[in-house]
Design a protein around this motif. Structure first.
Motif, PDB file in Angstrom:
ATOM      1  N   GLU A 368       0.753  -1.352  -0.019  1.00  0.00           N
ATOM      2  CA  GLU A 368      -0.084   0.196   0.067  1.00  0.00           C
ATOM      3  C   GLU A 368       0.751   1.214   0.015  1.00  0.00           C
ATOM      4  OE1 GLU A 368      -3.628   0.359   2.270  1.00  0.00           O
ATOM      5  OE2 GLU A 368      -3.589  -1.779   2.863  1.00  0.00           O
ATOM      6  N   TRP A 369       2.199   1.127   0.414  1.00  0.00           N
ATOM      7  CA  TRP A 369       2.725   2.292   0.395  1.00  0.00           C
ATOM      8  C   TRP A 369       4.110   2.131  -0.351  1.00  0.00           C
ATOM      9  CZ3 TRP A 369       7.909   1.838   2.308  1.00  0.00           C
ATOM     10  CH2 TRP A 369       8.066   0.544   3.132  1.00  0.00           C
ATOM     11  N   ALA A 370       4.807   1.063  -0.540  1.00  0.00           N
ATOM     12  CA  ALA A 370       6.085   0.840  -1.331  1.00  0.00           C
ATOM     13  C   ALA A 370       6.213   1.527  -2.544  1.00  0.00           C
ATOM     14  CB  ALA A 370       6.402  -0.555  -1.355  1.00  0.00           C
ATOM     15  N   ALA A 371       5.053   1.366  -3.234  1.00  0.00           N
ATOM     16  CA  ALA A 371       5.069   1.789  -4.747  1.00  0.00           C
ATOM     17  C   ALA A 371       5.198   3.421  -5.040  1.00  0.00           C
ATOM     18  CB  ALA A 371       3.961   1.334  -5.713  1.00  0.00           C
ATOM     19  N   ARG A 376       9.215   5.589  -0.836  1.00  0.00           N
ATOM     20  CA  ARG A 376      10.267   4.797  -1.424  1.00  0.00           C
ATOM     21  C   ARG A 376      11.936   5.527  -1.339  1.00  0.00           C
ATOM     22  NH1 ARG A 376       8.276   3.088  -5.917  1.00  0.00           N
ATOM     23  NH2 ARG A 376       9.727   4.490  -7.239  1.00  0.00           N
ATOM     24  N   ARG A 377      11.766   6.659  -1.685  1.00  0.00           N
ATOM     25  CA  ARG A 377      12.903   7.307  -1.659  1.00  0.00           C
ATOM     26  C   ARG A 377      13.258   7.640  -0.282  1.00  0.00           C
ATOM     27  NH1 ARG A 377      13.139  14.035  -1.816  1.00  0.00           N
ATOM     28  NH2 ARG A 377      15.516  14.278  -1.236  1.00  0.00           N
ATOM     29  N   TRP A 378      12.723   8.121   0.615  1.00  0.00           N
ATOM     30  CA  TRP A 378      12.958   8.340   2.116  1.00  0.00           C
ATOM     31  C   TRP A 378      13.255   6.826   2.574  1.00  0.00           C
ATOM     32  CZ3 TRP A 378      14.946  12.519   2.792  1.00  0.00           C
ATOM     33  CH2 TRP A 378      14.661  13.732   2.237  1.00  0.00           C
ATOM     34  N   TRP A 379      12.514   5.755   2.488  1.00  0.00           N
ATOM     35  CA  TRP A 379      12.793   4.483   3.189  1.00  0.00           C
ATOM     36  C   TRP A 379      14.282   4.050   2.539  1.00  0.00           C
ATOM     37  CZ3 TRP A 379      12.282   2.624   7.333  1.00  0.00           C
ATOM     38  CH2 TRP A 379      12.467   1.261   7.900  1.00  0.00           C
ATOM     39  N   LYS A 380      14.648   4.291   1.250  1.00  0.00           N
ATOM     40  CA  LYS A 380      15.850   4.061   0.844  1.00  0.00           C
ATOM     41  C   LYS A 380      17.026   4.631   1.561  1.00  0.00           C
ATOM     42  CE  LYS A 380      16.267   3.572  -3.637  1.00  0.00           C
ATOM     43  NZ  LYS A 380      16.345   3.775  -4.919  1.00  0.00           N
ATOM     44  N   ALA A 381      16.746   5.966   1.850  1.00  0.00           N
ATOM     45  CA  ALA A 381      17.864   6.825   2.472  1.00  0.00           C
ATOM     46  C   ALA A 381      17.962   6.287   3.711  1.00  0.00           C
ATOM     47  CB  ALA A 381      17.371   8.312   2.764  1.00  0.00           C
ATOM     48  N   GLU A 420      -2.630   9.223   4.524  1.00  0.00           N
ATOM     49  CA  GLU A 420      -2.187   7.943   3.559  1.00  0.00           C
ATOM     50  C   GLU A 420      -1.025   7.372   4.232  1.00  0.00           C
ATOM     51  OE1 GLU A 420      -4.119   7.190   1.062  1.00  0.00           O
ATOM     52  OE2 GLU A 420      -5.389   8.981   1.301  1.00  0.00           O
ATOM     53  N   PRO A 421      -1.045   6.143   3.814  1.00  0.00           N
ATOM     54  CA  PRO A 421       0.270   5.308   4.461  1.00  0.00           C
ATOM     55  C   PRO A 421       1.416   5.882   3.796  1.00  0.00           C
ATOM     56  CG  PRO A 421      -1.602   3.710   3.801  1.00  0.00           C
ATOM     57  CD  PRO A 421      -1.981   5.129   3.372  1.00  0.00           C
ATOM     58  N   ALA A 422       1.549   6.149   2.602  1.00  0.00           N
ATOM     59  CA  ALA A 422       2.746   6.620   1.791  1.00  0.00           C
ATOM     60  C   ALA A 422       3.307   7.837   2.592  1.00  0.00           C
ATOM     61  CB  ALA A 422       2.573   6.905   0.388  1.00  0.00           C
ATOM     62  N   ASP A 423       2.576   8.743   2.882  1.00  0.00           N
ATOM     63  CA  ASP A 423       2.821   9.982   3.504  1.00  0.00           C
ATOM     64  C   ASP A 423       3.441   9.753   5.063  1.00  0.00           C
ATOM     65  OD1 ASP A 423       2.381  11.892   1.485  1.00  0.00           O
ATOM     66  OD2 ASP A 423       0.122  11.907   2.006  1.00  0.00           O
ATOM     67  N   ALA A 424       2.739   8.778   5.707  1.00  0.00           N
ATOM     68  CA  ALA A 424       3.220   8.516   7.230  1.00  0.00           C
ATOM     69  C   ALA A 424       4.489   7.972   6.955  1.00  0.00           C
ATOM     70  CB  ALA A 424       2.018   7.562   7.776  1.00  0.00           C
ATOM     71  N   ALA A 428       7.973   9.546   8.560  1.00  0.00           N
ATOM     72  CA  ALA A 428       8.699   8.994   9.672  1.00  0.00           C
ATOM     73  C   ALA A 428      10.302   8.520   9.121  1.00  0.00           C
ATOM     74  CB  ALA A 428       8.113   7.676   9.921  1.00  0.00           C
ATOM     75  N   ALA A 429      10.379   8.113   7.875  1.00  0.00           N
ATOM     76  CA  ALA A 429      11.662   7.692   7.383  1.00  0.00           C
ATOM     77  C   ALA A 429      12.377   9.228   6.970  1.00  0.00           C
ATOM     78  CB  ALA A 429      11.501   6.905   5.804  1.00  0.00           C
ATOM     79  N   MET A 430      11.805  10.071   6.754  1.00  0.00           N
ATOM     80  CA  MET A 430      12.848  11.209   6.364  1.00  0.00           C
ATOM     81  C   MET A 430      13.474  11.671   7.872  1.00  0.00           C
ATOM     82  SD  MET A 430      11.822  15.083   4.932  1.00  0.00           S
ATOM     83  CE  MET A 430      10.616  15.373   6.313  1.00  0.00           C
ATOM     84  N   ALA A 431      12.514  11.598   9.021  1.00  0.00           N
ATOM     85  CA  ALA A 431      12.874  11.934  10.221  1.00  0.00           C
ATOM     86  C   ALA A 431      14.124  10.995  10.734  1.00  0.00           C
ATOM     87  CB  ALA A 431      11.901  11.740  11.287  1.00  0.00           C
TER      88      ALA A 431
END
Length: 518
Positions: A368-371, A376-381, A420-424, A428-431
């Motif tokens: 629901e969010w990985a696409a 994806r950008r911030w989680w890869k970071a 939205e899951p993607a925004d959450a 969180a990943a950016m922080a």
């Protein structure tokens, strides 16, 4: 009107241009295009106006050629509109001001005669000692005011009727607070002196002369009904007259090199309405209650970082990072348990998110969010760039409310609650990436980092190209749906309680709600 002349203010000057002329005044300017003949018309008009003409004669001659008539009408209209004409007496009479004072009044005063009467009828009491009081007294006398005997006291306080101005001068810095009632200016002067923390000792004469004269200038303007000198700061690239500072303006003067400029002061005794310029006011380098947030030597990729003292802020842009650092630093001045926001929407969003963050929910599948490119950008970071052994848990707490929590080695690094899951996940990943970038456990990274879509994000520079999508300017635009999202949060959390931040922080525009919701 008998005995009255309309005169071009002495401060007004004009310059010919290839297609017309440019006219500059005290607080504004204008440019007219229409050919080189405009300059000839200006010279014919400005000559008599410099000496003054009866009001009835400042009209377009009936038999002037149409082109000349239009030019004269436009010129006279612009001079009126930009306050470059003034009515003065044909003869000042026996109580005429000195020539230099008369020229100054005719340059800046709406009604020079009335201003001169106010100045001549005022008696100023000077409290102070040393060169600071001496220069203030000398400037007042030079402006035509009567000055009573100087009384001994710290700093310098000038009082004339209901108007007062206070100033102080250390060996390295001096200041002049805004005019007002005596008790207010004394309270502001004491607070400003504590904030500046000047080096003790005898003030250098050049600094005392500057500060004492500036104090006298502010009092003269207050007594005479003239705009405060702080409103004279003009943007050289703009013809729009200044409206004055949004908060109490304090003149701060320093040595090496000798300079003076006005700074916004968040007064506890004379608060004004917030104007939204948080970075300029709260983080003012001289008088702001928190250190100026700046990127400094912090790394800037992939997260933008800024530090306010030893507090670090995160964002997708430098402005967002500076604002985040500013709010975190201001939060340390707030009561315990207060969630501080840049405005009511932001603070309420933080409080409601905090109130629901520990509620149970149902897991959200990664699909629901990985696409989403931003998530994806911030989680890869987090996982690739900084190689954190992190995991993200995404949970739906209710209709339209999703929580994301990032953990590493059993420690909660960050969390976010969004629609939205993607925004959450992205927040969180950016922080979490920002913590790693600044140095996990390093200076300024304290506890869990929370970023959210309720923050006021600055408009992106330039118009968006047709092919751009949310990934280009994220999170700009999320706040548009924030109030509707907060209704969904209320359905889960109920109401939250506002927190009193005191006159200083609230005058800056900050708002806070209780962390525990009560």
């Amino acid at each position: 009107m008998s005995g009255v002349l309309v005169r071009l203010r002495p401060i007004v000057h004009a310059t010919p241009t290839p297609t017309g002329l440019h006219v500059r005044g005290w607080r504004s300017s204008f440019t007219l295009d229409g050919g080189k003949g405009l300059w000839t018309i200006w010279e014919r008009l400005a000559g008599p106006l410099a000496d003054g003409v009866p009001p009835g004669r400042l009209v377009v001659p009936e038999h002037a050629p149409p082109a000349v008539a239009r030019a004269l009408e436009l010129l006279i209209g612009q001079l009126h509109e930009h306050d470059m004409l003034v009515e003065v007496p044909a003869e000042w009479g026996g109580d005429a001001p000195p020539e230099d004072i008369a020229s100054w009044l005719e340059s800046v005063a709406p009604a020079p005669v009335e201003t001169w009467r106010r100045l001549r009828s005022a008696t100023v009491t000077v409290t102070g000692e040393g060169v600071l009081a001496a220069y203030a007294r000398r400037a007042l006398v030079a402006a035509g005011l009567e000055v009573a005997a100087v009384r001994s006291g710290p700093g310098v306080v000038l009082v004339a009727g209901t108007h007062a101005v206070a100033a102080g001068c250390a060996t390295d810095v001096g200041f002049v607070v805004a005019p007002g009632p005596l008790s207010d200016v004394e309270a502001d002067a004491a607070a400003v002196a504590r904030r500046l923390a000047g080096a003790p000792g005898t003030a250098p004469e050049v600094l005392a002369a500057l500060v004492g004269s500036a104090a006298a200038h502010r009092l003269v303007c207050a007594v005479g009904g003239l705009p405060d000198p702080s409103t004279e700061v003009v943007d050289m690239w703009s013809d729009v007259p200044p409206t004055g500072p949004p908060h109490q303006a304090v003149l701060v003067a320093r040595l090496d090199p000798l300079h003076a400029e006005y700074h916004p002061w968040l007064s506890a005794v004379r608060p004004r309405e917030p104007n939204g310029a948080l970075l300029d006011v709260l983080g003012d380098r001289e008088l702001g209650p928190v250190p100026t947030p700046l990127p400094g030597d912090l790394p800037q990729l992939p997260v933008k970082l800024a530090a306010s003292g030893d507090v670090v802020g995160f964002g997708t842009t430098e402005h967002a990072a500076r604002l985040d650092a500013l709010l975190r630093a201001a939060g340390e001045l707030a009561p315990a348990g207060a969630l501080v926001g840049a405005d009511r929407v932001h603070a309420l969003g933080l409080a409601l998110r905090t109130a629901v963050r520990r509620l149970p929910g149902t897991p959200v599948a990664e699909v629901e969010w990985a696409a989403d490119p931003t998530a994806r950008r911030w989680w890869k970071a987090v996982a690739l760039r900084f190689a954190l052994p992190a995991s993200v848990e995404v949970t739906r707490l209710g209709p339209g409310v999703t929580r994301a929590v990032v953990r590493a080695d059993g420690e909660e690094l960050s969390w976010a609650v969004e629609a939205e899951p993607a925004d959450a996940v992205a927040f969180a990943a950016m922080a979490a990436a920002g913590r790693a970038q600044a140095g996990v456990g390093g200076t300024g990274v304290r506890g869990t980092v929370v970023l959210c879509g309720a923050a006021p994000f600055a408009e992106p520079d330039g118009a968006a190209a047709p092919w751009t999508n949310r990934d280009w300017h994220w999170p700009h635009g999320l706040r548009d749906g924030e109030e509707a999202f907060q209704e969904d949060l209320r359905a889960l959390a109920g109401e939250v309680k506002p927190v009193d931040l005191g006159p200083v922080l609230e005058a800056a525009g900050l708002v806070a709600f209780a962390e525990d919701g009560r």
